[in-house]
Scaffold this active site. Structure first.
Site, PDB file in Angstrom:
ATOM      1  N   ASP A  70       1.458  11.552  -2.490  1.00 57.89           N
ATOM      2  CA  ASP A  70       0.866  12.714  -3.161  1.00 57.89           C
ATOM      3  C   ASP A  70       1.725  13.248  -4.306  1.00 57.89           C
ATOM      4  O   ASP A  70       1.662  14.434  -4.652  1.00 57.89           O
ATOM      5  CB  ASP A  70       0.597  13.854  -2.162  1.00 57.89           C
ATOM      6  N   ALA A  71       2.528  12.381  -4.891  1.00 54.18           N
ATOM      7  CA  ALA A  71       3.430  12.833  -5.948  1.00 54.18           C
ATOM      8  C   ALA A  71       3.194  12.114  -7.271  1.00 54.18           C
ATOM      9  O   ALA A  71       3.974  12.240  -8.207  1.00 54.18           O
ATOM     10  CB  ALA A  71       4.880  12.646  -5.503  1.00 54.18           C
TER      11      ALA A  71
END
Lengths: 283, 283, 283, 283
Positions: A227-228
């Site tokens: 999720d980065a």
């Protein structure tokens, strides 16, 4: 014939003049130009759409000259796309149907200009939707033990169909490094929070717990860190104390599908560029 | 005469009926009722506005009966406010003027119905604004060494003026435990990010670094854990790759002042209740 | 067993107390109460959800007593709904598929708690979607000459299936007075503008022409005056000079489907009341 | 030295190449270029920011060559602005203080990069704010009979101070044709509705009457037709049945001041161009 050119290179004086002069000299009419300079990284980005009359453009010749006359000199990373070539997009899903329906109804009405060679799922549930839309559906279960084997099956399908990019339409599995390296900045995920808040599992539960007044959804390119990856699109909606977690999830579904479909359309229209884990999104 | 009653207590059958029946029996006309049940915590919340005709209400007698007839039975935490008593609000600022101007111009036009006995600042810069609006201004510098002494001065002023609540209008200091304990859920802060994303220092820089497409501001009650108190109000605005950190800061200023002023107005109108580090915000 | 009660009546002191007292006396636990007073019209509105334990409620008896004890005294217009009875909803469409897909995918996933006995269309195009979802599809063409006959066919179907309300999911025909009178405040339309701006035909073209920076969509109950019925829900999105009419239409589609589905869900959950051509929307 | 060039002309092939080539040949580095083609009107718009190193640019010479080499050939309407010359902005107000405070606090903090030679008002009320900020204040009452005379006084002041543009910060008078012709697309108004909905007087009352769920504010250039000029900026906020007209007005104030200040900043930064009663707003 219309072409889209994407360029990034070290920032320096004269690039716009050189590129637009070159296109003009080849009989191209620039109908759209957007450019951006990342001042910190000193990097120049540009997106051009050009019309070449009478389809008289020899694309291969154009590319060769562009490469030798411009790209080498300015150290450009660049690509040229003919607008009549549709990108091939694979969809991965698990059990939620809202993002899948949203993508397919746009595909169906001609709004989403891509080919969809197949849908892959780790569950059988959504097979009926694939059938509704006449798209091949491959059920590839993923368990701890079968993970590697499943991935090989996925990669085989992706290569056989010459897939250009992958959309994770609420695919509830972490994709492997191998897949990410095969499709760098070409796997689009939808995360059901306003990243970087509430990365990881159960973001609606975490948002509820924290008592936020706004929830969001984020579409991003998948990178190795969970999720980065580079954010393509985000949107939010208001919530209040009167909403339960179930309400958060229901409101969030609307965000997720709209945000994901917008991101996919931006990618399909070659309006995204990635640099330093951030995106440039052309208008 | 109009009164506002705020109640929370363990959820149980019959509370609304009992409270509305009691008010009715005392000659009150309920002109607004909003209620909420936190199902997880099994807690009931209610806010009532009532008109008592001919100002014939004996407030002390009403309170006494309410306490013995209702509050004891239902284990209520409750408060009653006459709408003609204005709360006393202290403002703490540092060097940024936008939140201060926004609060004071609302105060000036009668929109913000509170008294403002004084403004405290750790810098002298904004003294001229206090002068513009004829509000006493106390310059109380805060250094590592003077922190405790400064706090004592602040507390002395707050007590002398019987201040009800404190607004940190971009006050760039961490307030102490002592102050927080003296004013539990009565210190309103504005944080320049969409919490819980980018808590702590330099949130715009962090948001820029992460490449988000939306930035936000959050107003919350101050608790001992930094930027982790109950959220009162949040709002967001879109940004793009073309915005610099300076642009983020400029766009953020508009969010900060609007979000803080909304939160202050909700507090002043007694539309906020706090439970389990979350707020109930009545409409 | 859970029931929802909707009430409106002339505003007067003591109503909340009387109603909540009555429900309490019948063994009901009020789990939600929202109330509103229209000060100009002096009308009181209330929505209550109550749980009756052990399903021990005799609904007919309750209704009879409510009518004689309360409704008569306070001149109430009221209705009581058991939450396990799903309303029957007919969908009318023409050629656009986005609203239809959005409604049906919500229906499919259990989010939209209604029955859908059939879809009516003046064109054949979307018949395949009805087939995808196994819902009967009636093609009833409408021409100048056949308008009356078409309407009779529609009404016959609506009555045979005891339809409760109608959703016009981009149905490009003006519905007749007869239908409107048979379904007062029970026909939900989606108009592709931010009403009252751009009522009537081709709102996106008009918005483009005017050079607005924001476009919208409005869901409303159909009344005899075109696009002038009580508004249930609205939403907007930003546009710029760089967007063509085609872009307006594409961006608008997302608004239309979300706004219409929200409005339908509010209606299904009995969260809407209509008075003086305006709605009260309970939270 | 940084300059901003604004151009519009009939669309034709090669403009971008010609302009960027010219700037490059004069030692300019283009740091921002945004362009737009109005396909219907076949008009090309461009905004360029360029840096000329060592301040070695002879502006007059540059202008002369630009005019003869480019502007004539492409039939350009164009202007060149040095970023160190601040535009002079007059503010007209009546009795509401929120827009005035918002503009002046931005001016004060350096965010609004303009000169403000004076404030004109038809009432005396807001004179104290002008005093707070040390800006000359002229009270020019306007009655039916004095209208013409008042206007002459206004024009005299505007000319004496070489005012570049005018901001109507909730100035509750209709400005005359004379003034509009003297300042074409240089008078910025804030209208308290989402235009074209609710043009004219009392828009909040009309919005309340219609029962809308969203209200807005619109900043536009003033033309002879009331509230029908080119729109610069719009924004909206949600309302519900529970809001009174007074609430609409209060919520609207926040919109008005933010929308007006944004529009003024766009104008000051030369990011607006007007054509066919619409604006191009550069990013």
């Amino acid at each position: 014939m219309r072409t889209t050119i994407l360029i990034h290179c070290p920032d320096q004086s004269g690039i716009i003049s050189a590129v637009t002069g070159f296109i003009h000299s080849k009989g191209g009419n620039i109908i759209y130009l957007d450019q951006h300079v990342d001042k910190e990284a000193d990097v120049f980005f540009m997106r051009l759409e050009s019309d070449f009359e009478n389809n008289g453009l020899d694309v291969e010749e154009f590319k060769k000259e562009f490469a030798s006359n411009l790209a080498a000199h300015y150290q450009m990373q660049w690509s040229l796309h003919s607008d009549d070539v549709l990108p091939k997009m694979a969809i991965f899903v698990s059990r939620y149907n809202h993002c899948l329906y949203d993508l397919l109804s746009r595909f169906n009405s001609g709004e989403l200009r891509a080919e969809i060679p197949f849908i892959i799922s780790n569950h059988e549930e959504l097979g009926y939707i694939a059938k509704q839309f006449n798209i091949p559906f491959y059920h590839i279960p993923v368990t701890k033990d079968s993970k590697k084997e499943a991935e090989e099956k996925q990669l085989k399908l992706l290569k056989e169909h010459e897939v250009d990019f992958i959309v994770l339409a609420r695919y509830m599995q972490i994709v492997s490094s191998t897949l990410i390296h095969e499709f760098p900045n070409k796997i689009i995920n939808i995360h059901h929070s306003f990243l970087p808040a509430f990365a990881g599992a159960k973001p609606y539960h975490a948002a509820f717990e924290r008592g936020v007044k706004i929830i969001g959804a984020t579409s991003h390119y998948v990178t190795e860190e969970l999720d980065a990856g580079p954010i393509i699109e985000q949107d939010v909606t208001t919530v209040s104390h009167s909403h339960t977690i179930k309400d958060f999830i229901a409101k969030g579904r609307d965000l997720e599908k709209i945000v994901l479909s917008r991101a996919v359309n931006l990618h399909v229209q070659r309006k995204t560029m990635v640099y330093n884990n951030k995106t440039v999104i052309f208008s």
